[in-house]
Design an enzyme around this catalytic site. Structure first.
Site, PDB file in Angstrom:
ATOM      1  N   HIS A 112       0.903  -1.158  -0.111  1.00 34.49           N
ATOM      2  CA  HIS A 112       0.132  -0.092   0.102  1.00 34.49           C
ATOM      3  C   HIS A 112       0.856   1.148  -0.102  1.00 34.49           C
ATOM      4  O   HIS A 112       1.827   1.396   0.551  1.00 34.49           O
ATOM      5  CB  HIS A 112      -0.955   0.057   1.317  1.00 34.49           C
ATOM      6  N   ARG A 116      -0.543  12.589  -0.149  1.00 33.80           N
ATOM      7  CA  ARG A 116      -1.632  13.350  -0.245  1.00 33.80           C
ATOM      8  C   ARG A 116      -1.423  14.950   0.349  1.00 33.80           C
ATOM      9  O   ARG A 116      -0.398  15.000   1.032  1.00 33.80           O
ATOM     10  CB  ARG A 116      -2.831  12.845   0.664  1.00 33.80           C
ATOM     11  N   ARG A 266     -16.465   8.689  -3.618  1.00 32.75           N
ATOM     12  CA  ARG A 266     -17.030   7.724  -4.428  1.00 32.75           C
ATOM     13  C   ARG A 266     -16.809   6.601  -3.922  1.00 32.75           C
ATOM     14  O   ARG A 266     -15.534   6.019  -3.762  1.00 32.75           O
ATOM     15  CB  ARG A 266     -16.398   7.940  -5.845  1.00 32.75           C
TER      16      ARG A 266
END
Length: 307
Positions: A112, A116, A266
């Protein structure tokens, strides 16, 4: 906070889009059988969107998802303002690249990565912004060589920014990717950082880029070493069982998942991190002396892999 350079949102966005492209190209080349589909989407509210890219049922990767998102809003969810009351009433932008790679061979770890950027603005006030991210590795069958390589590259990503950075963000990763209700680490860690802004925009952005740019260097050599290793049905069974821990962590603890769901993100893109095949089993116990037991006893313990 050092505010010598104002945050350049567009430059960050362009970097993230290029990072997504670079990672997808490298993984697709390695898989050689399947490529990523591209799904560009917009939020129904009009407040941003993203590009979700997914490789499914490949030769090497059972599922690989690499998501770029850029969302905006006039009000932050409770998950963001509970610990940062100064953000209440501010408009915000959040953007990032997040990926989870679920390999087919049980000898290849799941991995992973996420980088950001967040900025919240209010008229006549200085913006509040920070960078965050990291990468971590979740093996099913442990291998010291892979663990040392992973952490060597993690340290390499941090070293230009200060000798204390790797140690600090490795510990944060160990602490963050911890499944409390199991009293168990999710994997062998890596790096995790958040709220990074003390050194000003340019240096903070450079650190985030270093972490993002080192992900493929950390992961791909492990994939290449393990992808042709023989595996048994028993190992596949253990892999699918252990994938359940990934589901548990992401749905119960992961900040990004919770933030995405609470901001009306989403759903398909948020939950692309979940493995395509997984099984749960009641009170499973691994026999002493097995490789499966060794995963728990040796690998899923915070340790200094570089000593």
């Amino acid at each position: 906070m050092n505010t010598d350079t104002a945050p350049d949102v567009e430059t960050v966005k362009n970097y993230l889009l290029q990072l997504q492209e670079n990672i997808c190209n490298a993984l697709a080349d390695e898989d050689a059988q399947k490529d990523f589909i591209t799904d560009a989407w917009q939020r129904e509210s009009g407040n941003g969107g993203g590009i979700t890219r997914v490789l499914s049922d490949g030769g090497v990767f059972e599922q690989a998802g690499v998501n770029f998102s850029h969302v905006t809003g006039d009000q932050l969810p409770a998950s963001a303002t509970a610990h940062r009351p100064e953000l209440a009433g501010r408009q915000f932008q959040a953007m990032g690249v997040s990926l989870v790679i679920h390999p087919r061979n049980p000898n290849i770890p799941t991995s992973h990565a996420n980088v950001r950027f967040f900025i919240a603005t209010k008229e006549n006030e200085d913006p509040v912004w920070w960078f965050g991210g990291g990468f971590d590795l979740t093996p099913y069958y442990g291998n010291d060589e892979d663990c040392v390589h992973w952490h060597t590259v993690a340290k390499k990503a941090c070293d230009p920014f200060g000798e204390e950075m790797y140690k600090k963000y490795k510990k944060w990763c160990d602490d963050y990717f911890y499944i409390k209700h199991r009293d168990e680490q999710r994997g062998i860690g890596g790096l995790f950082f958040d709220d990074l802004n003390e050194e000003g925009f340019e240096k903070s952005f450079a650190f985030m880029q270093s972490v993002g740019n080192h992900y493929i260097e950390a992961y791909l050599p492990i994939v290449q070493r393990r992808k042709n290793d023989a595996s048994t049905e028993q190992q596949r069974d253990f892999q699918l069982y252990r994938r359940g821990r990934y589901v548990e962590f992401n749905l119960v603890y992961d900040r990004g998942t919770l933030f995405g769901l609470q901001t009306g993100g989403r759903t398909e893109s948020i939950l692309m991190s979940l493995p395509p095949v997984v099984h749960f089993e009641y009170d499973r116990q691994e026999p002493e002396g097995t490789e499966e037991a060794r995963l728990y006893d040796y690998y899923l313990k915070p340790r200094d892999w570089l000593s």
